[in-house]
Scaffold this active site. Structure first.
Site, PDB file in Angstrom:
ATOM      1  N   LYS A  85     -10.489  -4.011  19.692  1.00  0.00           N
ATOM      2  CA  LYS A  85      -9.086  -4.436  19.854  1.00  0.00           C
ATOM      3  C   LYS A  85      -8.604  -4.235  21.292  1.00  0.00           C
ATOM      4  O   LYS A  85      -7.444  -4.472  21.586  1.00  0.00           O
ATOM      5  CB  LYS A  85      -8.187  -3.653  18.887  1.00  0.00           C
ATOM      6  CG  LYS A  85      -8.564  -3.826  17.415  1.00  0.00           C
ATOM      7  CD  LYS A  85      -7.462  -3.329  16.483  1.00  0.00           C
ATOM      8  CE  LYS A  85      -7.950  -3.303  15.037  1.00  0.00           C
ATOM      9  NZ  LYS A  85      -6.877  -3.303  14.061  1.00  0.00           N
TER      10      LYS A  85
ATOM     11  N   ILE B 287      -1.883  -7.417  14.482  1.00  0.00           N
ATOM     12  CA  ILE B 287      -0.714  -7.259  15.364  1.00  0.00           C
ATOM     13  C   ILE B 287      -1.107  -6.518  16.639  1.00  0.00           C
ATOM     14  O   ILE B 287      -0.825  -6.951  17.764  1.00  0.00           O
ATOM     15  CB  ILE B 287       0.405  -6.493  14.617  1.00  0.00           C
ATOM     16  CG1 ILE B 287       0.792  -7.262  13.358  1.00  0.00           C
ATOM     17  CG2 ILE B 287       1.610  -6.276  15.527  1.00  0.00           C
ATOM     18  CD1 ILE B 287       1.673  -6.499  12.391  1.00  0.00           C
TER      19      ILE B 287
ATOM     20  N   PHE C 185      -3.987   3.458  15.415  1.00  0.00           N
ATOM     21  CA  PHE C 185      -4.356   4.499  14.467  1.00  0.00           C
ATOM     22  C   PHE C 185      -5.529   3.992  13.636  1.00  0.00           C
ATOM     23  O   PHE C 185      -5.638   2.796  13.386  1.00  0.00           O
ATOM     24  CB  PHE C 185      -3.170   4.842  13.549  1.00  0.00           C
ATOM     25  CG  PHE C 185      -2.287   5.907  14.134  1.00  0.00           C
ATOM     26  CD1 PHE C 185      -1.476   5.631  15.229  1.00  0.00           C
ATOM     27  CD2 PHE C 185      -2.265   7.196  13.610  1.00  0.00           C
ATOM     28  CE1 PHE C 185      -0.671   6.614  15.782  1.00  0.00           C
ATOM     29  CE2 PHE C 185      -1.470   8.189  14.152  1.00  0.00           C
ATOM     30  CZ  PHE C 185      -0.666   7.898  15.238  1.00  0.00           C
TER      31      PHE C 185
ATOM     32  N   ASN D 149       0.846  -1.199   0.000  1.00  0.00           N
ATOM     33  CA  ASN D 149       0.000   0.000   0.000  1.00  0.00           C
ATOM     34  C   ASN D 149       0.882   1.250   0.000  1.00  0.00           C
ATOM     35  O   ASN D 149       2.106   1.155   0.050  1.00  0.00           O
ATOM     36  CB  ASN D 149      -0.962  -0.019   1.189  1.00  0.00           C
ATOM     37  CG  ASN D 149      -0.203  -0.089   2.500  1.00  0.00           C
ATOM     38  OD1 ASN D 149       0.524   0.832   2.855  1.00  0.00           O
ATOM     39  ND2 ASN D 149      -0.351  -1.199   3.225  1.00  0.00           N
TER      40      ASN D 149
HETATM   41  O1  C5P Z   1      -8.504  -2.500  11.709  1.00  0.00           O
HETATM   42  P1  C5P Z   1      -7.620  -1.456  11.148  1.00  0.00           P
HETATM   43  O2  C5P Z   1      -6.616  -1.976  10.175  1.00  0.00           O
HETATM   44  O3  C5P Z   1      -8.304  -0.246  10.604  1.00  0.00           O
HETATM   45  O4  C5P Z   1      -6.847  -0.933  12.467  1.00  0.00           O
HETATM   46  C1  C5P Z   1      -5.861  -0.005  12.379  1.00  0.00           C
HETATM   47  C2  C5P Z   1      -4.911  -0.165  13.533  1.00  0.00           C
HETATM   48  O5  C5P Z   1      -4.569  -1.513  13.771  1.00  0.00           O
HETATM   49  C3  C5P Z   1      -3.594   0.514  13.237  1.00  0.00           C
HETATM   50  O6  C5P Z   1      -3.069   0.969  14.451  1.00  0.00           O
HETATM   51  C4  C5P Z   1      -2.762  -0.615  12.631  1.00  0.00           C
HETATM   52  O7  C5P Z   1      -1.381  -0.360  12.751  1.00  0.00           O
HETATM   53  C5  C5P Z   1      -3.226  -1.794  13.447  1.00  0.00           C
HETATM   54  N1  C5P Z   1      -3.193  -3.073  12.728  1.00  0.00           N
HETATM   55  C6  C5P Z   1      -2.304  -4.057  13.098  1.00  0.00           C
HETATM   56  N2  C5P Z   1      -2.330  -5.278  12.451  1.00  0.00           N
HETATM   57  C7  C5P Z   1      -3.188  -5.510  11.456  1.00  0.00           C
HETATM   58  C8  C5P Z   1      -4.102  -4.502  11.054  1.00  0.00           C
HETATM   59  C9  C5P Z   1      -4.060  -3.305  11.702  1.00  0.00           C
HETATM   60  O8  C5P Z   1      -1.507  -3.847  14.017  1.00  0.00           O
HETATM   61  N3  C5P Z   1      -3.178  -6.684  10.845  1.00  0.00           N
END
Ligand code: C5P
Length: 402
Positions: free
Chosen positions: A343, A309, A325, A210
């Site tokens: 989360k 994560i 974020f 991305n």
């Molecule tokens: O669910 P979404 O992707 O919108 O959530 C965004 C947040 O979750 C951000 O802080 C992003 O860094 C984290 N994130 C993550 N692992 C993922 C997806 C999102 O840590 N697989």
């Protein structure tokens, strides 16, 4: 290591006898690792020559607002944006008055108007001029506008008077400049930040990714270090240099980022997830480059979900304070709050990426902070400045939670 290391300081010099001390100030800031550029008013040049300051700073000295040659190098708006901090020392009574009125009638006053960074001034003038109600009113106005007033000191003056109006000594000015970059808000705290995009391999030469630049995460890492934190940056591929005094772990894929984050979790007080992690990855990355099939107009890739994560860190047994974020294109607050709850986060920093000029690949950002107690919008700022504000917001909530 000085907090001024690699900091970009724009030093404005106005007309006053204390201008000779500014030469020493340039030197001392540079000794601390700062990159200094000097801007002089016409009156300042009556007291000290641009050549002296050019020789000391090793950079051209800026004096003219409408100088085509200078504009071809670093234009005045660019210059205003360049500084991490704008310090005017000495600041004369006349300059203070022009600043309070918002005038832009020379280069330095224009830079003050166009700046994005904090502005600090070190007044220097005759004690009667300093005591004059106009000057005092002007200083009050500047304080209300969040401009830092450093000094003045009191004592014998060049004109023979005694009283307040002397510019602070160079030592004190260097100390105050350094203090701007060392809030101590996160002193000794261990912070882990994920940043940038992830790359999900399709085969040895292709991947899904991305447009995340990583700028917000890197700016936060720098602000955390400035605030005294021990900072680890788990970064996907970006074009950015690792901020000084920050440990960077380079990763490619979401799985690698997940593993690095989980390894770091036990040893961490605050976890900030700015990375744009790919939600899905190809189920199986091919070992060899996938060849075009002459008889097929389509190609199907089976994707499987990547681990979340941030959610995994937030539900770990030894759980750090977790900040997420959220980039949204509509109903920013509602979706951000959903993420906070789903989360199990302490705080979500949300922005509307459908707006022009903020978010993903830009230098600016405008966010809404969402936590269990409500939501708080912050003004549009450069990512560097915003990061400093966010560190303050994070440290306040972290302190309350611990
Ligand atoms: O669910 P979404 O992707 O919108 O959530 C965004 C947040 O979750 C951000 O802080 C992003 O860094 C984290 N994130 C993550 N692992 C993922 C997806 C999102 O840590 N697989």
């Amino acid at each position: 290591m000085s907090s001024l290391q690699n900091k970009q300081i724009l030093l404005g010099i106005t007309g006053g006898i204390a201008a000779y001390k500014s030469a020493e100030l340039v030197r001392r800031l540079q000794d601390q690792g700062a990159d200094v550029r000097v801007v002089m008013t016409k009156a300042a040049m009556e007291f000290i020559t641009p050549l002296t300051l050019q020789a000391l700073s090793g950079k051209p000295v800026h004096t003219e607002l409408l100088d085509p040659e200078a504009e071809a190098g670093m234009g005045h708006i660019e210059l205003a944006r360049w500084g991490d901090l704008l310090v005017v020392a000495p600041a004369s009574a006349d300059f203070i008055a022009r600043l309070a009125q918002g005038q832009g009638n020379d280069l330095l006053s224009t830079l003050c108007l166009a700046r994005r960074s904090k502005l600090a001034i070190a007044p220097a003038m005759n004690q009667a001029m300093y005591a004059n109600a106009s000057t005092q009113d002007n200083l009050k106005t500047l304080t209300e506008r969040n401009i830092a007033i450093w000094g003045p000191a009191s004592g014998a003056q060049a004109c023979g008077d005694v009283g307040p109006g002397r510019m602070l000594e160079v030592d004190e000015l260097v100390e105050k400049t350094a203090a701007e970059f060392q809030s101590g808000l996160l002193a000794g705290k261990r912070v882990v930040i994920t940043a940038g995009p992830t790359r999900e391999a399709i085969d040895p030469v292709r991947y899904i990714s991305n447009h995340s630049s990583g700028k917000m995460g890197y700016a936060l890492a720098q602000a955390c270090v400035e605030a005294g934190a021990i900072c680890q940056l788990i970064s996907g591929p970006t074009q950015l240099d690792c901020p000084p005094h920050c440990q960077r772990i380079d990763v490619d894929s979401a799985l690698q980022m997940h593993s690095a984050a989980m390894d770091a979790t036990n040893e961490c007080d605050i976890f900030i997830a700015t990375a744009a992690v790919a939600d899905f990855r190809p189920r199986q990355a091919a070992n060899q480059k996938i060849k075009k099939q002459a008889d097929s107009e389509t190609m199907t890739l089976e994707m499987i979900k990547n681990p979340d994560i941030l959610a995994d860190v937030a539900s770990a047994q030894q759980r750090p304070f977790c900040v997420g974020f959220a980039a949204e294109t509509q109903e920013v607050e509602r979706y951000a709050r959903g993420k906070l709850e789903r989360k199990k986060l302490d705080m979500v920093i949300a922005n509307d990426v459908s707006q022009q000029g903020i978010g993903f690949n830009s230098d600016d950002n405008q966010v809404l902070i969402v936590d269990a107690n409500g939501s708080k919008p912050l003004d549009k700022l450069s990512k560097t400045e915003l990061a400093r504000h966010l560190v303050k917001e994070i440290s306040e909530r972290f302190d309350k939670a611990n």
